[in-house]
Design a protein around this motif. Structure first.
Motif, short mmCIF file in Angstrom:
data_model
loop_
_atom_site.label_atom_id
_atom_site.label_comp_id
_atom_site.label_asym_id
_atom_site.label_seq_id
_atom_site.Cartn_x
_atom_site.Cartn_y
_atom_site.Cartn_z
N MET A 155 44.69 44.22 38.17
CA MET A 155 45.32 43.37 39.18
C MET A 155 46.81 43.14 38.90
N ALA A 156 47.23 43.42 37.68
CA ALA A 156 48.66 43.33 37.35
C ALA A 156 49.42 44.55 37.88
N SER A 157 48.69 45.58 38.30
CA SER A 157 49.28 46.82 38.80
C SER A 157 49.29 46.81 40.33
N TRP A 175 30.91 42.28 29.62
CA TRP A 175 31.59 41.76 30.80
C TRP A 175 32.89 41.05 30.48
N ASN A 176 33.09 40.62 29.24
CA ASN A 176 34.41 40.10 28.86
C ASN A 176 35.45 41.20 28.91
N LEU A 177 35.06 42.40 28.44
CA LEU A 177 35.98 43.54 28.50
C LEU A 177 36.17 44.02 29.94
N VAL A 178 35.09 44.02 30.73
CA VAL A 178 35.21 44.41 32.14
C VAL A 178 36.15 43.46 32.85
N SER A 179 36.03 42.17 32.56
CA SER A 179 36.92 41.17 33.16
C SER A 179 38.37 41.39 32.74
N ALA A 180 38.57 41.74 31.47
CA ALA A 180 39.93 42.04 30.99
C ALA A 180 40.48 43.28 31.69
N MET A 181 39.62 44.27 31.91
CA MET A 181 40.04 45.47 32.62
C MET A 181 40.46 45.13 34.04
N GLY A 200 37.32 48.64 45.74
CA GLY A 200 38.20 49.52 44.97
C GLY A 200 38.24 49.28 43.47
N PRO A 201 38.45 48.03 43.02
CA PRO A 201 38.51 47.80 41.57
C PRO A 201 37.20 48.12 40.85
#
Length: 191
Positions: free
Chosen positions: A171-173, A160-166, A110-111
């Protein structure tokens, strides 16, 4: 907006120059998903032929859109102004889910799927040249940053740093956290 007007708007949006500039690869841990303009052209054809049904309707929990792979229904929220940038962005986002179904992607977590759809919609928005509007939502704001980098350096790999932040933001939602339990093996769009 009539059904025929909605279909016409969807086809125009998916065949537009901003969609023709969406191009990136995403490795979902199982396969590379190649997001290309041809996907949106094909989704427009499937909407035109009614293999994908598109409707405007009320959606729960403030959602802007939904794509249901089992029924090939693409819903857009009646709360959105048809033709607005947010409406078209949502159409591209949900059409990306339809494209993932059409590609018969396997083991799609899903993510990963949401990241692909958010980045594609953000690419569309940055390609329009229109004001970005509200990008206060963490997930979308990060997708816009990824899209800007794609636009500056076509054919480069995703940051991938931005993908990881995304991913962390998702996951906070509670909505997206629930999606982490879902791994989908898509079967394609049936006519």
């Amino acid at each position: 907006m009539t059904d025929s007007d909605l279909i016409k708007l969807a086809i125009e949006t998916l065949n537009s120059r901003p969609c023709a500039s969406i191009s990136f690869d995403y490795f979902n841990g199982y396969e590379i998903v190649a997001v290309r303009p041809s996907l949106y052209i094909k989704i427009a054809e499937l909407i035109s032929s009614k293999a994908i049904t598109i409707k405007i309707m009320p959606l729960p929990n403030g959602r802007n859109g939904e794509y249901y792979d089992r029924s090939n229904f693409l819903y857009l929220s009646q709360a959105l102004d048809p033709g607005s940038l947010k409406f078209r962005r949502t159409l591209v986002h949900e059409s990306t889910h339809a494209a993932i179904d059409m590609l018969k992607c396997k083991n799609m977590w899903g993510p990963h799927e949401e990241i692909i759809a958010f980045v594609a919609a953000a690419c569309y928005v940055t390609n329009t040249g229109e004001p970005l509007g509200s990008v206060s939502e963490g997930t979308y704001a990060t997708a816009v940053e990824i899209a800007k980098k794609i636009k500056r350096s076509p054919n480069s790999s995703l940051d991938w740093n931005l993908v990881s932040a995304m991913y962390s933001g998702m996951m906070a939602s509670a909505t997206y956290r629930a999606a982490t339990k879902n791994i989908t093996n898509y079967d394609g769009i049936r006519r």
